[in-house]
Scaffold this active site. Structure first.
Site, short mmCIF file in Angstrom:
data_model
loop_
_atom_site.label_atom_id
_atom_site.label_comp_id
_atom_site.label_asym_id
_atom_site.label_seq_id
_atom_site.Cartn_x
_atom_site.Cartn_y
_atom_site.Cartn_z
N PRO A 95 56.33 14.12 16.91
CA PRO A 95 56.43 12.89 17.69
C PRO A 95 57.85 12.34 17.80
O PRO A 95 58.25 11.82 18.83
CB PRO A 95 55.51 11.93 16.93
CG PRO A 95 54.48 12.82 16.31
CD PRO A 95 55.22 14.07 15.94
N GLU A 144 60.04 24.49 25.40
CA GLU A 144 60.90 25.52 24.78
C GLU A 144 62.38 25.30 25.07
O GLU A 144 63.14 26.23 25.31
CB GLU A 144 60.43 26.93 25.19
CG GLU A 144 59.05 27.24 24.64
CD GLU A 144 58.64 28.69 24.79
OE1 GLU A 144 59.50 29.57 24.74
OE2 GLU A 144 57.43 28.92 24.95
N GLU A 180 68.56 20.40 29.82
CA GLU A 180 69.77 19.83 29.21
C GLU A 180 70.16 20.60 27.95
O GLU A 180 71.34 20.88 27.69
CB GLU A 180 69.53 18.35 28.90
CG GLU A 180 69.40 17.46 30.14
CD GLU A 180 68.10 17.69 30.91
OE1 GLU A 180 68.11 17.53 32.15
OE2 GLU A 180 67.08 18.04 30.28
#
Length: 387
Positions: free
Chosen positions: A128, A363, A367
């Site tokens: 998270p 994955e 950026e």
């Protein structure tokens, strides 16, 4: 120069193309609506050797090269991107990681059920509060005799609900930052291992994406992959291979969108002629096919470097970056060519457009790929993110 495929590679491509379009494609739209996991398709794919493509034959695999795998994955993605992402994580990340880093005992125990499709594999690193920065993960693994006690929550895990085996990363020594991360193989049913909520997603709806919760989960010490502290290296190596898989998926979906756009443009008439006669649309199609071919060649190039045993991290990131951005442009143009019909669920381009959106995110975001590429180009050392 166009990448030249061998006879064996062409045979694999033809075999998977026939299977994908005859078996997978006809029910893809219905699965998108029902969100039904493609278990039967995956079982048939395993019979064809598609669930252990790069696994050595002594462990039940097909032992093909990466180029052949990319060709197969493109064809499955052409038919159903949700099925392709399960295949990609299972092969690129889970199977290959165990082949490379597993002990002989781990290979015997895990690879055979993975290659035969008896077990679906998942990979759990994201949390998270830790996405692009894996050092920020908080899941911990503490040694307790001949076990590790794992605590933490993983998020956005592909096949989380349906996987029978998951490679997870956890911190065994928080003080060592990335060198204190270790990797473990966790089986479904281990005490303290729970599957959390299933995400409601924009696309790839037939592929479940879940939380994984570890509440004092007792994992035998022999489930450790490599040595303590090898987890970051293992994860980064896995993601190199996985990024080639994402590029292949992107090409498959883009090719499906292009073919749909060409077919529609030839049939749809406006102002007394097929819209394929209008220069504006012809140029859109020309740009689409050019970008797809460029992505295909970049992906073949990265795959060939991997097959030759050369370093391919930068090439994998370049292929993933370009292909994932490309498929978003191509599917958007394909939808535009369909006009209002493209915005409806009557035509598959609406699904292609939704499925493609995540390719620039999972994955390693676009950026992050640029960070990886620039770091390799400039010779920078690890600076706290994905390489």
């Amino acid at each position: 120069m166009t990448f030249k495929l061998t006879e064996e590679q062409l045979m694999i491509q033809t075999m998977v193309r026939d299977f994908a379009r005859e078996v997978v494609l006809p029910t893809a739209m219905e699965r998108d609506r029902s969100k039904e996991f493609p278990a039967e398709n995956l079982s048939q794919m395993a019979e064809l050797g598609l669930m252990g493509m790069m696994v050595p034959p002594e462990y039940g695999g097909a032992a093909v090269d990466t180029v052949s795998y990319v060709l197969a994955l493109q064809e499955i993605a052409y038919a159903c991107a949700a099925t392709a992402v399960v295949m990609s994580v299972h092969n690129s990340i889970v199977c290959e990681t165990i082949v490379r880093f597993g002990t002989e005992e781990q290979k015997q125990a895990y690879l055979k059920p993975l290659a035969t499709g008896e077990v679906i594999g998942a990979f759990a690193m994201t949390e998270p509060q830790a996405g692009s920065d894996p050092v920020g993960q908080s899941t911990s693994a503490e040694r307790d005799g001949d076990h590790y006690i794992i605590n933490g929550t993983k998020r956005f895990i592909t096949s989380g609900k349906n996987a029978g085996l998951t490679i997870i990363t956890a911190k065994t020594d928080k003080a060592k930052r990335h060198k204190g991360i270790s990797a473990f193989v966790v089986r479904k049913g281990m005490p303290g291992f729970l599957v959390g909520k299933t995400e409601e997603k924009m696309g790839l709806c037939a592929s479940d994406t879940t939380d994984m919760i570890f509440d004092n989960c007792r994992v035998p010490a022999e489930c450790l992959l490599g040595q303590e502290g090898d987890g970051f290296k293992i994860a980064m190596t896995a993601l190199d291979s996985g990024r080639i898989g994402i590029a292949a998926q992107s090409i498959g979906v883009a090719q499906a969108a292009l073919n749909a756009a060409v077919s529609y443009a030839k049939e749809r008439e406006q102002f007394g002629q097929p819209i394929s006669k209008f220069q504006g649309l012809r140029w859109m199609l020309a740009d689409m096919v050019t970008e797809i071919e460029a992505a295909r060649q970049m992906t073949f190039s990265a795959s060939a470097k991997k097959d030759r045993g050369e370093k391919y991290t930068m090439e994998a990131s370049m292929a993933k970056l370009f292909a994932s951005e490309m498929v978003n442009r191509v599917t958007a143009k394909a939808l535009q060519i369909h006009g209002g019909y493209g915005y409806t669920k009557e035509y598959p381009v609406e699904r292609y457009y939704r499925d493609a959106r995540v390719f620039t995110i999972y994955e390693g975001t676009s950026e992050i790929q640029r960070v990886v590429i620039a770091n390799h180009l400039l010779g920078d050392r690890y600076v706290g993110t994905l390489r």
